[in-house]
Scaffold this active site. Structure first.
Site, short mmCIF file in Angstrom:
data_model
loop_
_atom_site.label_atom_id
_atom_site.label_comp_id
_atom_site.label_asym_id
_atom_site.label_seq_id
_atom_site.Cartn_x
_atom_site.Cartn_y
_atom_site.Cartn_z
N ALA A 70 0.84 -1.20 0.00
CA ALA A 70 0.00 0.00 0.00
C ALA A 70 0.87 1.24 0.00
O ALA A 70 2.04 1.22 0.39
CB ALA A 70 -0.91 0.00 1.23
N ASP A 71 0.28 2.33 -0.43
CA ASP A 71 0.92 3.64 -0.34
C ASP A 71 -0.17 4.68 -0.13
O ASP A 71 -1.26 4.57 -0.71
CB ASP A 71 1.72 3.97 -1.61
CG ASP A 71 2.65 5.14 -1.37
OD1 ASP A 71 3.74 4.91 -0.81
OD2 ASP A 71 2.28 6.28 -1.70
#
Length: 187
Positions: A70-71
């Site tokens: 994720a970011d």
């Protein structure tokens, strides 16, 4: 639900670890280091989606593994507010967010050796006007340097400064766990 997979969280974020733990899923953690540069033609949710895929693509997935990467970015008026590099940069970000509504966008990529799904989650966050004293207090007492936009919603500044959110609270912390759970059910 996911008994056939060894779940791996590709993140060094303590908040993502905490949030994924809340789903009662057994997982291990692998730190995936990438240069978080992205093409300047990308806008909004395209940016964290690109970065979450970049992290996934830099891990050699093995049979039986399911990788979650994720970011998260903070996005205001077409500008990305990532992790601040200094106290001055953090102060500047919080001054810009003060009295405004911004978007917190998290891109998530789920990867197995036969499938890859990617999605984004967006939450609108409204800050009340912050005084310079409030900003300085937060910068002195807390550690905003590992957080997009220089703040943690679950910390003091979130308690006193955030007047409204529209969307997932957990997304603002760094992982939209409800949407992640719904997607994981399809694996």
């Amino acid at each position: 639900m996911l008994e056939n997979y060894k779940i791996i969280l590709g993140s060094k974020s303590p908040r993502r670890k905490e949030l994924l733990s809340g789903l009662d899923i057994n997982f291990s953690i692998k730190t995936i280091e990438v240069d978080e540069q992205y093409p300047n033609t990308l806008k909004g949710e395209e940016i964290p989606i690109y970065l979450s895929k970049l992290k996934a693509d830099n891990y050699a997935i093995k049979s039986g593994e399911l990788l979650i990467t994720a970011d998260t970015i903070v996005y205001l008026d077409g500008e990305v507010y990532g992790k601040p590099g200094s106290k001055e940069e953090a102060r500047h970000m919080l001054q810009k967010l003060s009295g405004n509504t911004h978007e917190v966008i998290t891109g998530v990529t789920i990867t197995t050796n036969s499938r890859q799904d990617t999605f984004a989650s967006t939450t609108k966050v409204t800050f009340s006007e912050l005084t310079s004293q409030e900003i300085e207090y937060y910068l002195d007492k807390y550690k905003p340097y590992d957080k997009a936009g220089s703040y943690g919603i679950q910390e003091w500044i979130g308690y006193i400064g955030i007047s409204h959110i529209e969307g997932s609270y957990f997304n603002v912390m760094g992982l939209p766990v409800q949407k992640l759970y719904q997607t994981l059910k399809t694996f």
